[in-house]
Write an enzyme that holds these catalytic residues in place. Structure first.
Site: not given
Length: 412
Positions: A367, A397
């Site tokens: 990520h 998120c």
């Protein structure tokens, strides 16, 4: 590996599948491999060079004259000075003329999607016809700075929600698990599935079509400065043989009694991605390939202490905008910042697990903060092409308590 495509024939789905001259279409979507920070193939590559690679590929792949690119937006979270000058330098190095403007945007983990949404919005309102939304992050170079309460206004910190924005991300994951009763086993099963899907897809050559192979220099001797050139063409965080049983052996990373650990949280990574968007009528006139279209995007705010639940509230918001239902969506790319928050979002919305992160997610792949939102689009387009899917959602998120989601259609 297979994907059951939605059989929905709703009027809302038919409406977004219809083609119109003023659609915002996707001409190309490319990404680099995602590599381990400080260890992987891009550990010695600067983010401006990573960005340059994907910007160049975004317009050369479809054969677009770069002088026709009117604006670029780049998601970037960690660099000093906001990365604005570095992004400008990257675009110029990529062969894009100085007449093309550029900006950087930081909405933390959604930055790469926010950049695409920005360009799509400019096209929708008629300010531009062609632009690039991109994202880049070198967590090797930028990750690790920790902020303390002393660096903020004491008056602001009197507000509890504001103070909660300083809660470490790992603790917010523990809060989600605790508040919503998610067991360590559930999280480990979810994380293991991410690794297993990614490993199977990588082995079958299903991920490689979305990856731009890049030659990178790695420092092999820091003292002498000796370097070696390597070809970086696969996600090096993917591991075979991961099971819930092997993950159960790992110690909690943020709380002695917690359930979040290195194996069920996203990897710290380096990478870049870019999406070339255009007005359909212009793309058709120029003879550009059209692989899909951008439909809509939405953001939602949630309590900072449980920031990971963002997708559970952003996804319904973007569905409401379009009149679509969960059953209309063929698959979902939901960022796995932590197994706790991704699993909660999936369960809360009642999404069939087989439609989530078909080729694995950030737990297995990594990520790179500013890159992920753009990377998910390249991944989604690749998955849609391989399985004959049409409609997909990307979501994530956002640190400090938000979520974002977007809907795309594949026309491949």
């Amino acid at each position: 590996m297979s994907l059951a495509v939605s059989a929905s024939t709703s009027s809302a789905k038919a409406r977004i599948l219809a083609k119109h001259d003023d659609d915002v279409v996707i001409v190309s979507a490319v990404r680099t491999a995602i590599t381990k920070a400080k260890k992987g193939g891009f550990k010695d590559t600067s983010p401006d060079l990573l960005l340059s690679h994907v910007l160049r590929a975004a317009y050369t792949k479809p054969g677009l004259d770069p002088s026709l690119i009117e604006d670029i937006s780049v998601g970037n979270v960690l660099p000093d000075r906001g990365g604005a000058s570095a992004a400008r330098m990257a675009s110029l190095h990529a062969g894009i003329p100085h007449t093309t403007s550029i900006n950087t945007v930081n909405r933390q983990c959604s930055s790469g999607l926010t950049s695409v949404n920005h360009i799509a919005s400019l096209i929708k309102i008629g300010q531009i016809d062609i632009g690039i939304g991109a994202g880049v992050e070198s967590m090797t170079q930028g990750f690790g700075k920790k902020y303390t309460a002393n660096e903020f206004s004491a008056e602001v910190l009197e507000n509890q929600l504001a103070r909660d924005c300083l809660i470490p991300m790992g603790i917010t994951s523990e809060n989600v698990a605790s508040d919503y009763g998610l067991s360590r086993l559930e999280q480990d099963v979810f994380a293991a599935a991410s690794f297993q899907k990614a490993a199977a897809a990588q082995k079958a050559g299903k991920i490689s079509p979305e990856i731009l192979a890049v030659k990178a220099k790695i420092i092999v001797d820091p003292k002498s400065g000796e370097t070696r050139e390597v070809l970086v063409d696969y996600d090096d965080g993917v591991r075979e043989g991961v099971t819930a049983e092997t993950l159960a052996k790992l110690k909690p990373a943020f709380s002695k009694e917690g359930s979040t650990h290195a194996g069920n949280a996203s990897q710290v990574s380096d990478g870049a991605a870019a999406v070339l968007l255009a007005r359909r009528s212009v793309a058709v006139r120029l003879g550009l390939p059209i692989i899909g279209k951008f439909i809509s995007a939405a953001t939602a705010g949630v309590p900072p202490r449980i920031m990971g639940v963002g997708p559970a509230y952003a996804i319904p918001k973007v569905l409401k905008q379009t009149g679509l239902e969960i059953s209309d969506i063929d698959f979902f790319e939901i960022n796995e910042a932590f197994a706790s928050q991704a699993l909660f979002s999936v369960k809360h919305l009642g999404i069939p697990m087989e439609k989530v992160n078909v080729h694995g997610g950030a737990i297995a792949i990594g990520h790179p903060l500013g890159c992920t939102g753009s990377r998910q689009i390249a991944t989604g387009m690749n998955i849609a092409r391989q399985y004959g899917a049409r409609v997909f959602i990307t979501s994530m998120c956002i640190g400090s308590g938000m979520g974002m989601a977007a809907i795309f259609v594949s026309e491949q």
